[in-house]
Design a protein around this motif. Structure first.
Motif, short mmCIF file in Angstrom:
data_model
loop_
_atom_site.label_atom_id
_atom_site.label_comp_id
_atom_site.label_asym_id
_atom_site.label_seq_id
_atom_site.Cartn_x
_atom_site.Cartn_y
_atom_site.Cartn_z
N GLY A 65 -20.02 -30.96 -10.57
CA GLY A 65 -18.65 -30.79 -10.12
C GLY A 65 -18.33 -31.88 -9.11
O GLY A 65 -19.08 -32.08 -8.15
N VAL A 66 -17.24 -32.60 -9.32
CA VAL A 66 -16.96 -33.77 -8.47
C VAL A 66 -15.52 -33.80 -7.98
O VAL A 66 -14.61 -33.29 -8.63
CB VAL A 66 -17.24 -35.08 -9.23
CG1 VAL A 66 -18.68 -35.14 -9.70
CG2 VAL A 66 -16.29 -35.27 -10.41
N SER A 67 -15.35 -34.42 -6.81
CA SER A 67 -14.03 -34.74 -6.30
C SER A 67 -13.85 -36.25 -6.20
O SER A 67 -12.74 -36.74 -6.00
CB SER A 67 -13.86 -34.14 -4.89
OG SER A 67 -14.74 -34.77 -3.98
N LEU A 89 -19.27 -35.08 -15.73
CA LEU A 89 -18.59 -34.75 -14.48
C LEU A 89 -17.41 -33.83 -14.78
O LEU A 89 -16.70 -34.01 -15.76
CB LEU A 89 -18.10 -36.02 -13.79
CG LEU A 89 -19.11 -37.16 -13.59
CD1 LEU A 89 -18.50 -38.25 -12.70
CD2 LEU A 89 -20.42 -36.64 -13.01
N VAL A 90 -17.23 -32.84 -13.90
CA VAL A 90 -16.10 -31.92 -14.02
C VAL A 90 -15.34 -31.94 -12.71
O VAL A 90 -15.90 -31.69 -11.64
CB VAL A 90 -16.56 -30.49 -14.34
CG1 VAL A 90 -15.37 -29.53 -14.33
CG2 VAL A 90 -17.26 -30.44 -15.70
N THR A 119 -11.36 -33.12 -16.59
CA THR A 119 -10.54 -32.66 -15.46
C THR A 119 -9.86 -31.35 -15.81
O THR A 119 -9.28 -31.21 -16.89
CB THR A 119 -9.47 -33.70 -15.10
OG1 THR A 119 -10.10 -34.91 -14.69
CG2 THR A 119 -8.59 -33.20 -13.96
N THR A 120 -9.96 -30.38 -14.91
CA THR A 120 -9.17 -29.15 -15.04
C THR A 120 -8.04 -29.22 -14.02
O THR A 120 -8.23 -29.69 -12.90
CB THR A 120 -10.02 -27.89 -14.78
OG1 THR A 120 -10.50 -27.90 -13.44
CG2 THR A 120 -11.20 -27.84 -15.73
N ALA A 121 -6.87 -28.78 -14.41
CA ALA A 121 -5.69 -28.88 -13.54
C ALA A 121 -4.86 -27.61 -13.67
O ALA A 121 -4.01 -27.51 -14.54
CB ALA A 121 -4.87 -30.11 -13.91
N PRO A 122 -5.10 -26.62 -12.82
CA PRO A 122 -4.35 -25.37 -12.90
C PRO A 122 -2.85 -25.57 -12.70
O PRO A 122 -2.42 -26.51 -12.02
CB PRO A 122 -4.95 -24.53 -11.75
CG PRO A 122 -6.32 -25.09 -11.55
CD PRO A 122 -6.18 -26.56 -11.82
#
Length: 374
Positions: A65-67, A89-90, A119-122
Motif C-alpha cells: 500500500g503506497v502514498s 502497488l496499491v 489506484t482506488t478512488a472512493p
C-alpha cells in the motif's frame, strides 16, 4: 499526565505503557535493537518472501500500500530489489480537491521508478460526508479515510489472488502503542485496533441515513473468512529492517525524487516536513490530536529522534514546546470550505474535544497544559 523520562512521549497516547521507572515501551524497544538477532529476522523475512512466490497465481508476489511518501518508497524498492519480489502497488487516493500537487507528484515519482500500480478512488461526495462525521463525532476527520486506506490493499489482494501484503512500521515498536496487538512482524489482526476497530463504517457510527451499503464498499475491510480463504498474510516490513526509521526512509526517498514540505514549522506543527505529504488537512488533524491528547506531530517526530540519539532530550523539549500542535489559519479555512462548515462551527467542535483533564487556563485565559514537559 506524565512524560517518559527518556524521550518526550506522554502517557496520554492511546495504548501507551510505561515501566516502573517511567520509561515508555518505545524507548525499551529502542534499547533492544543491538541485541536483536537480525540474521534470524532476515531468514524469517526470506521465508515470508518465499510464501509470496509459492502462492503467486496472478504474476504478483505481494502488494504494498503506497502514498508515494518516504516509507512506501523505501518499502517498494526494498521488496523489489532486496527480496527479489514482483510487487503490485496499491494507492488509495484522496479526491482531486484534497490531493496536494506535492502528493500527486510523489506518487507519480514512485511509479516512475519502475512499478505497476492500481489506484482506488472512493466517491468524493461520500468521502466528504464520512470525513465530516468523523470530525463531528470523534474529532478525527481521518477515521473514515484510514478505513478506505487500510481496506484497499486486502481488497485488491483478494480480488487478484495475491497472497502477501507488506505494511511499514509496527506502531507498538516504533511508538510504544500496544493497541495494535502485535509485537512482531504479524499484522493480520491490525483491522481490530485503533481507528479501524473492525473496519466497518456503520459499526463505527460514521454513516448517515442516506448512505447505502454500495456507498461504503471501499471503506469496509474484508471479513475474516475472506482473509482466511485467500490465505492472506499481512506483514510489518519495518520489523525486519534494522534502520527502518522515518529519518532513514526520508533520506532514502529524497535521493530518489521525493518532494517534501517547505512550510515553516510554526505553520504546520512539523519540524522535518517529510511526513504525510499527499494532502494538507493532516495539519488540522494533528492540531485536533494536540487538543485531545496534549501532543501532536512534533512529539512523535522528536521522540524518535531522541531514541536514535540524534538530539538531546533537553533540545527535544524546546522543539515540542515551540511547535507542537501548531496549525496556520489558512489550513483551517481551507478545511472548513472543503467540508462546507463555518469556522465558528469548526472551533466549537474542536474545543468540545479539548481534554479538560490535561488543559487549564492561565491568567490571560489562554489554555496551557497542566503538567509541563521538563
Amino acid at each position: 499526565m506524565k512524560y517518559c523520562k527518556e524521550c518526550v512521549q506522554p502517557d496520554t497516547r492511546p495504548g501507551i505503557q510505561f515501566d516502573k521507572n517511567g520509561v515508555c515501551l518505545a524507548c525499551f524497544f529502542a534499547k533492544q535493537t543491538q541485541a536483536i538477532d537480525w540474521g534470524e529476522r532476515a531468514r524469517e523475512l526470506k521465508e515470508i518472501a518465499e510464501y509470496g512466490k509459492k502462492h503467486n497465481v496472478s504474476g504478483y508476489d505481494c502488494i504494498i500500500g503506497v502514498s508515494g511518501g518516504k516509507d512506501s518508497t523505501r518499502q517498494s524498492i526494498f521488496v523489489r530489489d532486496e527480496l527479489g519480489l514482483k510487487p503490485l502497488l496499491v494507492s488509495c487516493q484522496y479526491p482531486p480537491e484534497q490531493l496536494a500537487e506535492r502528493g500527486a507528484r510523489n506518487i507519480s515519482n514512485l511509479i516512475s521508478l519502475g512499478f505497476d500500480c492500481i489506484t482506488t478512488a472512493p466517491n468524493p461526495k461520500v468521502w466528504k460526508k464520512l470525513m465530516l462525521q468523523g470530525f463531528l463525532k470523534y474529532g478525527n476527520w481521518c477515521k473514515s479515510t484510514e478505513m478506505a486506506l487500510y481496506a484497499s490493499a486486502p481488497k485488491v489482494a483478494i480480488a487478484y489472488h495475491i497472497p502477501l501484503i507488506f505494511l511499514g512500521e509496527n506502531p507498538a515498536i516504533a511508538m510504544g502503542d500496544t493497541g495494535v496487538g502485535s509485537l512482531t512482524g504479524d499484522a493480520n489482526k491490525m483491522k481490530y485496533y485503533h481507528t479501524l476497530q473492525g473496519g466497518d463504517p456503520r459499526k463505527n457510527n460514521l454513516v448517515t441515513e442516506e448512505m447505502e451499503d454500495q456507498d461504503l464498499i471501499l471503506y469496509k475491510y474484508p471479513e475474516d473468512e475472506e482473509l482466511e480463504w485467500a490465505k492472506l498474510r499481512i506483514v510489518y516490513l519495518g520489523y525486519y529492517i534494522k534502520d527502518f526509521t522515518r529519518f532513514k526512509n526520508a533520506e532514502f526517498a529524497v535521493k530518489r525524487g521525493l518532494m517534501v514540505r517547505d512550510d515553516p514549522p510554526e505553520d504546520i506543527g512539523d519540524i522535518y516536513g517529510f511526513g504525510a505529504l499527499d494532502e494538507d488537512y493532516v495539519v488540522v488533524n494533528q492540531m485536533l490530536k494536540y487538543l485531545k491528547f496534549g501532543f501532536g506531530q512534533v512529539t512523535d517526530q522528536i521522540a524518535e529522534a531522541v531514541r536514535l540519539k540524534m538530539i538531546t532530550r533537553k533540545k527535544a523539549i524546546e522543539f515540542v514546546k515551540k511547535y507542537d500542535g501548531k496549525c496556520a489559519d489558512r489550513f483551517i479555512k481551507r478545511f472548513c470550505k472543503y467540508l462546507g462548515i463555518s469556522e465558528k462551527k469548526f472551533w466549537k467542535v474542536a474545543e468540545s474535544y479539548r481534554n479538560k483533564n490535561i488543559w487549564k487556563k492561565d491568567r490571560n485565559e489562554k489554555f496551557k497544559l497542566k503538567v509541563e514537559l521538563k
